[in-house]
Write an enzyme that holds these catalytic residues in place. Structure first.
Site, PDB file in Angstrom:
ATOM      1  N   SER A 172       0.871  -1.039  -0.112  1.00 54.34           N
ATOM      2  CA  SER A 172      -0.075  -0.209   0.049  1.00 54.34           C
ATOM      3  C   SER A 172       0.863   1.165  -0.050  1.00 54.34           C
ATOM      4  O   SER A 172       1.454   1.449  -0.905  1.00 54.34           O
ATOM      5  CB  SER A 172      -0.989  -0.098   1.056  1.00 54.34           C
ATOM      6  OG  SER A 172      -1.750   0.796   0.889  1.00 54.34           O
ATOM      7  N   ASP A 216      -0.745   1.601  -4.016  1.00 54.21           N
ATOM      8  CA  ASP A 216      -1.463   0.750  -4.913  1.00 54.21           C
ATOM      9  C   ASP A 216      -2.767   1.391  -5.349  1.00 54.21           C
ATOM     10  O   ASP A 216      -3.717   0.582  -5.882  1.00 54.21           O
ATOM     11  CB  ASP A 216      -1.793  -0.514  -4.049  1.00 54.21           C
ATOM     12  CG  ASP A 216      -2.612  -0.356  -2.763  1.00 54.21           C
ATOM     13  OD1 ASP A 216      -2.650   0.871  -2.330  1.00 54.21           O
ATOM     14  OD2 ASP A 216      -3.280  -1.306  -2.288  1.00 54.21           O
ATOM     15  N   ASP A 246      -5.601   2.741  -3.681  1.00 54.42           N
ATOM     16  CA  ASP A 246      -7.044   2.593  -3.142  1.00 54.42           C
ATOM     17  C   ASP A 246      -7.159   3.783  -2.394  1.00 54.42           C
ATOM     18  O   ASP A 246      -8.261   3.921  -2.150  1.00 54.42           O
ATOM     19  CB  ASP A 246      -7.182   1.111  -2.607  1.00 54.42           C
ATOM     20  CG  ASP A 246      -6.013   0.881  -1.498  1.00 54.42           C
ATOM     21  OD1 ASP A 246      -5.062   1.981  -1.240  1.00 54.42           O
ATOM     22  OD2 ASP A 246      -6.010   0.097  -0.843  1.00 54.42           O
ATOM     23  N   ASP A 255      -2.419   6.744  -3.704  1.00 54.23           N
ATOM     24  CA  ASP A 255      -1.326   6.116  -2.603  1.00 54.23           C
ATOM     25  C   ASP A 255      -0.467   4.863  -3.635  1.00 54.23           C
ATOM     26  O   ASP A 255      -1.118   4.698  -4.843  1.00 54.23           O
ATOM     27  CB  ASP A 255      -1.599   5.325  -1.664  1.00 54.23           C
ATOM     28  CG  ASP A 255      -2.706   4.272  -1.880  1.00 54.23           C
ATOM     29  OD1 ASP A 255      -3.262   4.185  -2.722  1.00 54.23           O
ATOM     30  OD2 ASP A 255      -2.444   3.300  -0.727  1.00 54.23           O
ATOM     31  N   LYS A 257     -11.426   0.185  -1.591  1.00 49.42           N
ATOM     32  CA  LYS A 257     -11.383   1.430  -2.010  1.00 49.42           C
ATOM     33  C   LYS A 257     -10.983   1.709  -3.142  1.00 49.42           C
ATOM     34  O   LYS A 257      -9.941   1.009  -3.669  1.00 49.42           O
ATOM     35  CB  LYS A 257     -10.911   2.240  -0.418  1.00 49.42           C
ATOM     36  CG  LYS A 257      -9.415   1.866  -0.006  1.00 49.42           C
ATOM     37  CD  LYS A 257      -9.133   2.157   1.389  1.00 49.42           C
ATOM     38  CE  LYS A 257      -7.718   1.754   1.666  1.00 49.42           C
ATOM     39  NZ  LYS A 257      -7.572   1.370   3.033  1.00 49.42           N
TER      40      LYS A 257
HETATM   41  C1  G1P Z   1      -4.917   2.011   9.146  1.00 48.24           C
HETATM   42  C2  G1P Z   1      -5.815   2.996   8.781  1.00 48.24           C
HETATM   43  C3  G1P Z   1      -7.347   2.243   8.563  1.00 48.24           C
HETATM   44  C4  G1P Z   1      -7.018   1.338   7.175  1.00 48.24           C
HETATM   45  C5  G1P Z   1      -5.889   0.447   7.310  1.00 48.24           C
HETATM   46  C6  G1P Z   1      -5.316  -0.255   6.004  1.00 48.24           C
HETATM   47  O1  G1P Z   1      -4.998   1.012   9.972  1.00 48.24           O
HETATM   48  O2  G1P Z   1      -6.371   3.495   9.873  1.00 48.24           O
HETATM   49  O3  G1P Z   1      -8.214   2.794   8.311  1.00 48.24           O
HETATM   50  O4  G1P Z   1      -8.053   0.371   6.954  1.00 48.24           O
HETATM   51  O5  G1P Z   1      -4.616   1.275   7.627  1.00 48.24           O
HETATM   52  O6  G1P Z   1      -5.148   0.724   4.933  1.00 48.24           O
HETATM   53  P1  G1P Z   1      -4.649   1.176  11.434  1.00 48.24           P
HETATM   54  O7  G1P Z   1      -2.967   1.549  11.224  1.00 48.24           O
HETATM   55  O8  G1P Z   1      -5.251   2.173  11.878  1.00 48.24           O
HETATM   56  O9  G1P Z   1      -4.816  -0.040  12.124  1.00 48.24           O
HETATM   57 ZN    ZN Z   2      -3.107   1.573  -0.543  1.00 50.30          ZN
END
Ligand code: G1P
Ligand code: ZN
Length: 543
Positions: A113, A279, A281, A277, A376
């Site tokens: 990501s 990838d 999404d 970002d 997303k």
């Molecule tokens: C974070 C974001 C969350 C998202 C995830 C994956 O997770 O806060 O909304 O779904 O990355 O992209 P967190 O590090 O807060 O657990």
């Molecule tokens: Zn991503």
């Protein structure tokens, strides 16, 4: 020739999450590491014999080599067909779309990501199920079980596949279709949005900057915005995907997309700014002179989606993650449709989308999407903004201000305390949990607690319950503080403090965000004893 490699099992006990397995690239490159995980995936889904999979990734370092390994393992495991993005590229939403479009048995998506890429940075691999969404916990648990008992994996020894050549080729008995990564995705966007109107908008002189951050959306944005929609050349910057994303973090927020933010706040700002970002999404959108929070963006998109052809019959419901602001709830209420509050993480939206209960969903962490795929989708959100601007003939800032004067404004910010000692973070959460029942009625920094609880989610579709999803403290004057530990950090723990203050219709909507949130922040800090427990007075990142 197919060989079964008896391997020492370097991934024993490594648990994939719903965003797959994310590790340092060098770990993935260790002998048998990737291979063992791929074999665990195939075993966990009941074998790969006769199946069809989509394969592609965000182009980071090791993407192409990993795809070669996956393809040679796929044929050795009896896979009938693979659909692969040219040069190994597929954005996550485009991969989700291809999985659905071709009625496949799922897909393997290579990405970490928004984490940096490179031999010393991060790599990741995840499996998406036939609905196009991330594998649910039952499937990732099955993978984990496999990693514990795996003894060998199957791989064909063969020359590398020509990933750069579009068309059909064979690897042993497996058919490989190398496809243009953009075409089918572009066709989907064309169905959802009024491309003629957006083309007319650009033709009328509307200007935009899209920062692809040297990640996977470069080719998508160039083809769609500059190619199809006629935005001037140069609208898309940093458009060539690089294995190390040019050394940056491909994370579209005001911190990592600073040059775009600086431009949008300057006199030279174009009409609209956006970024995506690693990838593809996540998304960030910026009006001239105004950053649009993801929570507000979700609400504005929900309120205006019916203006786009793909949503003209209206929305079935809107879903947001719990820490996302209540702005989208206000829209759902006005539209008379369902609104849902889910735990953090995209996977929780899947059931609501599959069941036709929600059409649009979003998270405060720059993720917005709809039922067109099961991930997303950064470019989708940006195109829906453009469609809205083209239809309403208002600037992005005017649309945002109009939204606030209709619904009121939810001032919002997330404060991250990164790389704090894990035990200190856990101690803070534990202490908070133990005093929740005593908080209502008490005042802190001028804010009186109305309600305090720990969020549990009861999935209305499958009845499953997810507990311990974050602490919510709601104050009397429509403010809220949420505490959560990040599930994606790699160093120590990250405490996320989400702050929100509602300013109703007719009140001042033009305050500085951090100033508007000062009193709820002070109350949250006091209640949690954050400064003493973490030894920090300021967060590392505020978004
Ligand atoms: C974070 C974001 C969350 C998202 C995830 C994956 O997770 O806060 O909304 O779904 O990355 O992209 P967190 O590090 O807060 O657990
Ligand atoms: Zn991503």
């Amino acid at each position: 020739m197919t060989i079964d490699v008896v391997s020492t099992n370097p991934i024993e006990g490594q648990k994939p999450g719903t965003s797959g397995l994310r590790k340092k690239t060098r770990v993935f490159m260790e002998p048998n590491y990737l291979e063992n995980f791929v074999q665990s995936i195939f075993n966990a889904i009941g074998g790969a014999e006769g199946k069809t999979f989509v394969v592609g990734g965000d182009g980071r370092y090791f993407n192409k080599q990993a795809i070669q390994t996956i393809l040679k393992m796929a044929v050795a495991n009896g896979v009938a067909r693979t659909i692969v993005g040219r040069n190994g590229l597929l954005s996550t939403p485009a991969a989700s779309h291809l999985i659905r479009l071709n009625n496949t048995d799922g897909g393997l998506i290579l990405s970490a990501s928004h984490n940096p890429g490179g031999v010393d940075e991060d790599f990741g691999l995840k499996f998406n199920t036939p609905n196009g969404g991330p594998a649910p916990e039952s499937v990732t648990d099955a993978m984990f079980e496999q990693t514990k008992k795996l003894q060998s994996y199957s791989i064909m020894s063969a020359p590398d596949v020509a990933l750069e050549t579009i068309g059909r080729q064979a690897l042993g008995a497996m058919q490989i279709d190398i496809v243009d990564p953009v075409l089918d995705y572009q066709a989907l966007m064309q169905q959802l949005f009024d491309f003629d109107k957006i083309r007319a908008l650009f033709a009328s002189g509307f200007t935009m900057r899209f920062d692809a951050m040297h990640a996977v959306t470069g080719p998508y944005a160039s083809a769609i915005l500059e190619g199809e929609l006629g935005a001037p050349d140069g609208t898309v910057v940093n458009s060539v995907p690089l294995e190390d994303f040019g050394g940056g973090h491909p994370d579209p927020n005001p911190v990592w997309a600073k040059s775009l933010m600086d431009l949008m706040m300057s006199d030279a700002a174009p009409d609209f700014g956006a970024a995506s970002d690693g990838d593809g999404d996540r998304n960030m959108v910026v009006a001239r002179g105004v950053y649009i929070t993801p929570s507000d963006s979700l609400a504005v998109l929900a309120a205006n989606a019916h203006l786009a052809p793909g949503y003209k019959s209206g929305l079935k419901g809107v879903a947001r993650s719990m820490p996302t602001s209540a702005a989208s709830d206000r829209v759902a209420e006005k539209l008379g449709i369902g609104s849902y509050e889910t735990p953090t993480g995209w996977k929780f939206f899947g059931n609501l989308l599959d069941a036709g209960m929600a059409t649009i969903c979003g998270e405060e962490s720059a993720g917005t999407g709809s039922d067109h795929v099961r991930e997303k989708d950064g470019l989708w959100a940006i195109l829906l903004w453009l469609n809205t601007i083209a239809e309403r003939q208002l600037s992005a800032a005017e649309i945002l201000h109009d939204h606030w004067s209709t619904y009121g404004r939810d001032y919002y910010s997330r404060h991250d305390y990164e790389a704090v000692p894990a035990d200190a973070a856990a101690g803070l959460m534990k202490a908070l949990q133990s005093k929740l029942a005593d908080l209502p009625g008490k005042s802190f920094a001028g804010q009186t607690v109305k309600q305090a609880d720990e969020f549990s989610y009861h999935d209305p579709v499958d009845g499953s319950v997810s507990e311990n999803q974050g602490v919510r403290i709601v104050f009397e004057n429509a403010a809220r503080a949420v505490f959560r530990l990040s599930g994606t950090g790699t160093e120590g723990a990250t405490l996320r403090l989400y702050l929100e203050q509602y300013a109703p219709r007719g009140t001042d909507h033009l305050k500085d965000t951090q100033i508007a949130l000062q009193s709820v922040k002070d109350a949250a800090v006091e209640i949690s004893g954050l400064e003493a427990r973490l030894g920090r007075t300021e967060p590392d990142v505020m978004t």
